[in-house]
Design a protein around this motif. Structure first.
Motif, PDB file in Angstrom:
ATOM      1  N   LEU A  41     -71.632   5.159  -0.185  1.00 43.63           N
ATOM      2  CA  LEU A  41     -71.542   5.550   1.224  1.00 43.63           C
ATOM      3  C   LEU A  41     -70.268   6.352   1.491  1.00 43.63           C
ATOM      4  N   ASN A  85     -70.677   9.870  -0.094  1.00 43.29           N
ATOM      5  CA  ASN A  85     -71.642  10.737   0.585  1.00 43.29           C
ATOM      6  C   ASN A  85     -71.145  11.257   1.930  1.00 43.29           C
ATOM      7  N   ASN A  86     -70.187  10.547   2.532  1.00 44.01           N
ATOM      8  CA  ASN A  86     -69.721  10.940   3.862  1.00 44.01           C
ATOM      9  C   ASN A  86     -68.325  11.558   3.869  1.00 44.01           C
ATOM     10  N   GLN A 130     -66.770  14.734   6.058  1.00 45.95           N
ATOM     11  CA  GLN A 130     -67.586  14.991   7.234  1.00 45.95           C
ATOM     12  C   GLN A 130     -67.014  14.219   8.424  1.00 45.95           C
ATOM     13  N   GLN A 179     -68.204  12.090  10.470  1.00 47.50           N
ATOM     14  CA  GLN A 179     -68.501  10.660  10.545  1.00 47.50           C
ATOM     15  C   GLN A 179     -67.623   9.825   9.608  1.00 47.50           C
ATOM     16  N   TRP A 180     -67.091  10.445   8.554  1.00 49.41           N
ATOM     17  CA  TRP A 180     -66.187   9.736   7.644  1.00 49.41           C
ATOM     18  C   TRP A 180     -64.990   9.156   8.398  1.00 49.41           C
ATOM     19  N   CYS A 235     -65.030   8.395  11.684  1.00 48.93           N
ATOM     20  CA  CYS A 235     -65.480   7.793  12.933  1.00 48.93           C
ATOM     21  C   CYS A 235     -65.666   6.283  12.802  1.00 48.93           C
ATOM     22  N   PHE A 245     -69.185   5.071  13.700  1.00 51.48           N
ATOM     23  CA  PHE A 245     -70.157   5.286  12.624  1.00 51.48           C
ATOM     24  C   PHE A 245     -70.094   4.153  11.607  1.00 51.48           C
ATOM     25  N   TRP A 246     -68.881   3.811  11.172  1.00 52.24           N
ATOM     26  CA  TRP A 246     -68.756   2.791  10.130  1.00 52.24           C
ATOM     27  C   TRP A 246     -69.076   1.393  10.648  1.00 52.24           C
ATOM     28  N   GLU A 301     -72.866   1.508  10.622  1.00 48.98           N
ATOM     29  CA  GLU A 301     -73.402   1.641   9.265  1.00 48.98           C
ATOM     30  C   GLU A 301     -73.223   0.367   8.452  1.00 48.98           C
TER      31      GLU A 301
END
Length: 220
Positions: free
Chosen positions: A56, A59-60, A63, A65-66, A68, A71-72, A75
């Motif tokens: 995870l 992949n982020n 970006q 969202q990395w 944010c 987001f985490w 997620e």
């Protein structure tokens, strides 16, 4: 390092984590504390947590969202904001960063913080380290919807604050971000030699590396 041509610099753009603040806090949180707490909260082993988290993270990376926390939290189904408070005692200023900030403000330079940090992370750090008085603006890339790695961030920054790229200095510890700034036309770029005080020097590749903030005061 060579002295900066301060007469040719009107605007100073500064990153926060790893540049003004010791990156040890963030590295420890994301690489050690969060995986351990994730394992505890989900009732799994630390090894299993790493197996789930590492893809995870990869992949982020880079970006928006990395960076944010919302987001985490969603997620991973854990309260990331609250977990960050558990290690907040590690938040620390890099040596002489405040001396540098005071000097460039006194010299009449336009000083602006630009960070990929989520607003909640920014607020957490500003509660512990008094940075705000040194800056004209404190800008999070989340305000624009693009990370600093993206050309769109720099276009949005230009529209927002109206600065001359060729007469600007930008200091950051992340090489892809410095390359993005260079492509936009930022005239003076510096990387950071020791963003994490607990680790050795970083290979800054094509960029000149800042080791000591006092080095930058020559000729100011």
């Amino acid at each position: 390092m060579t002295a900066l041509p301060w007469r040719d610099i009107d605007t100073v753009l500064l990153d926060m984590d790893g540049t003004l603040l010791d990156l040890h806090y963030d590295n420890h949180f994301w690489l050690e504390h969060l995986p351990q707490r994730y394992a505890e909260l989900h009732g799994i082993s630390r090894a299993m947590a790493d197996l789930e988290l590492n893809p995870l993270f990869e992949n982020n990376a880079g970006q928006l969202q990395w960076y944010c926390l919302d987001f985490w939290s969603s997620e991973l189904n854990i309260p990331v904001r609250e977990l960050k408070l558990e290690t907040a005692h590690l938040i620390a200023l890099r040596p002489d960063a405040d001396t540098f900030l005071a000097a460039i403000k006194q010299a009449g330079k336009r000083v602006i913080l630009i960070t990929n940090a989520h607003r909640d992370s920014l607020s957490l750090k500003l509660e512990r380290i008094e940075l705000a008085p040194y800056f004209e603006r404190l800008i999070s890339s989340h305000d624009y919807g693009y990370p600093k790695e993206s050309p769109a961030f720099w276009d949005a920054l230009q529209t927002d604050i109206g600065f001359e790229p060729s007469r600007s200095l930008f200091i950051d510890d992340t090489l892809p971000i410095l390359r993005s700034a260079g492509a936009f036309g930022i005239g003076h770029l510096l990387a950071v030699k020791h963003p994490d005080s607990k680790k050795g020097p970083k290979n800054t590749e094509e960029f000149e590396a800042l080791g000591d903030y006092r080095e930058l005061l020559q000729g100011l």
